[in-house]
Scaffold this motif. Structure first.
Motif, PDB file in Angstrom:
ATOM      1  N   GLU A  10       0.820  -1.206   0.000  1.00  0.00           N
ATOM      2  CA  GLU A  10       0.000   0.000   0.000  1.00  0.00           C
ATOM      3  C   GLU A  10       0.855   1.258   0.000  1.00  0.00           C
ATOM      4  OE1 GLU A  10      -4.032   1.644   2.189  1.00  0.00           O
ATOM      5  OE2 GLU A  10      -3.106  -0.246   2.818  1.00  0.00           O
ATOM      6  N   GLY A  11       2.015   1.192   0.627  1.00  0.00           N
ATOM      7  CA  GLY A  11       2.889   2.367   0.701  1.00  0.00           C
ATOM      8  C   GLY A  11       4.015   2.382  -0.306  1.00  0.00           C
TER       9      GLY A  11
ATOM     10  N   ARG B 124       8.883  -3.412   3.117  1.00  0.00           N
ATOM     11  CA  ARG B 124       8.496  -3.645   4.511  1.00  0.00           C
ATOM     12  C   ARG B 124       7.297  -4.572   4.549  1.00  0.00           C
ATOM     13  NH1 ARG B 124      11.091   0.869   4.175  1.00  0.00           N
ATOM     14  NH2 ARG B 124       9.500   2.098   3.139  1.00  0.00           N
ATOM     15  N   GLU B 125       6.671  -4.699   5.703  1.00  0.00           N
ATOM     16  CA  GLU B 125       5.541  -5.614   5.855  1.00  0.00           C
ATOM     17  C   GLU B 125       4.496  -5.407   4.763  1.00  0.00           C
ATOM     18  OE1 GLU B 125       2.957  -6.317   9.419  1.00  0.00           O
ATOM     19  OE2 GLU B 125       4.896  -6.053  10.406  1.00  0.00           O
ATOM     20  N   PRO B 126       4.100  -6.475   4.075  1.00  0.00           N
ATOM     21  CA  PRO B 126       3.141  -6.324   2.979  1.00  0.00           C
ATOM     22  C   PRO B 126       1.713  -6.062   3.446  1.00  0.00           C
ATOM     23  CG  PRO B 126       3.764  -8.617   3.240  1.00  0.00           C
ATOM     24  CD  PRO B 126       4.624  -7.836   4.185  1.00  0.00           C
ATOM     25  N   GLY B 127       1.388  -6.409   4.664  1.00  0.00           N
ATOM     26  CA  GLY B 127       0.026  -6.223   5.153  1.00  0.00           C
ATOM     27  C   GLY B 127      -0.812  -7.470   4.939  1.00  0.00           C
TER      28      GLY B 127
ATOM     29  N   GLY C 186      12.570  -9.112   3.820  1.00  0.00           N
ATOM     30  CA  GLY C 186      12.778 -10.203   4.761  1.00  0.00           C
ATOM     31  C   GLY C 186      11.543 -10.634   5.510  1.00  0.00           C
ATOM     32  N   ASP C 187      10.353 -10.259   5.015  1.00  0.00           N
ATOM     33  CA  ASP C 187       9.122 -10.647   5.695  1.00  0.00           C
ATOM     34  C   ASP C 187       8.926 -12.163   5.617  1.00  0.00           C
ATOM     35  OD1 ASP C 187       6.392  -9.541   6.808  1.00  0.00           O
ATOM     36  OD2 ASP C 187       5.896 -11.121   5.360  1.00  0.00           O
TER      37      ASP C 187
END
Length: 201
Positions: A46-47, A108-111, A134-135
């Motif tokens: 999303e970001g 970062r975290e995909p959600g 690295g999630d």
């Protein structure tokens, strides 16, 4: 990033894992996309939208004569009035299945929402590839992943995307020393042509 800069980047990174890892991952990408084309779905978080990777893959598709490498950019938010190639929303992932490749780029975290959609696409038969920070959850979903931990590597995920897109357009494995590929020879020639003339003083 053009071929000359990629060649220089590879030279700087010689002796590290990154050129080899990028070529390995690019090989997975080439093998997963079908010759019909139009079935490579590229999605970020999303970001973070992977605009540059989309553009570079389109260039590499044209350069290498492999139109199947040109991705469909899947976006989290689509505004009204945008051109068709920028108007593909997350609903496109619901239609992904056998023969499709979903390439996720997630610094970062995909959600949870994106992970769920990617999981559904995998269950429907799509191949999932991941360029990520690295999630673990995303890595577990992917058939192949290349992770660049934030702050823990010699370079960042954007740079790795350049290496991957350039390697995706290559037609074979890297040549041995002494028999460089035409593209590498052209890069060397471009370096010499753009270098300033030697000083006569």
């Amino acid at each position: 990033m053009d071929a000359v800069r990629v060649a220089l980047l590879r030279e700087v990174l010689a002796g590290t894992q990154w050129p080899g890892d990028a070529r390995r991952f690019a090989g997975s990408l080439r093998r997963s996309v079908g010759p019909a084309g139009g079935k490579l779905l590229l999605v970020g978080t999303e970001g973070y939208e992977p605009w540059h990777l989309a553009a570079h893959l389109v260039d590499e598709a044209a350069w290498s004569g492999r139109p199947e490498l040109a991705p469909t950019l899947v976006r989290h938010r689509v505004r009204s009035g945008e051109p068709p190639h920028l108007s593909v929303g997350l609903g496109r992932l619901a239609a992904a299945g056998r023969g499709h490749t979903v390439l996720v780029v997630a610094p970062r975290e995909p959600g949870a929402g994106l992970l769920e959609r990617v999981h559904d696409a995998r269950r429907a038969g799509a191949t999932v590839l991941s360029l990520d920070g690295g999630d673990r959850d995303l890595g577990a979903l992917a058939h192949d992943a290349l992770s660049v931990p934030d702050g823990g590597a010699e370079l960042d995920l954007d740079t790795v995307q350049h290496l991957v897109s350039a390697a995706a357009g290559e037609n074979g494995p890297p040549a041995q020393r002494g028999s460089r590929r035409l593209r590498d020879r052209l890069a060397g020639l471009a370096d010499r042509l753009t270098a300033p003339p030697p000083s006569r003083w």
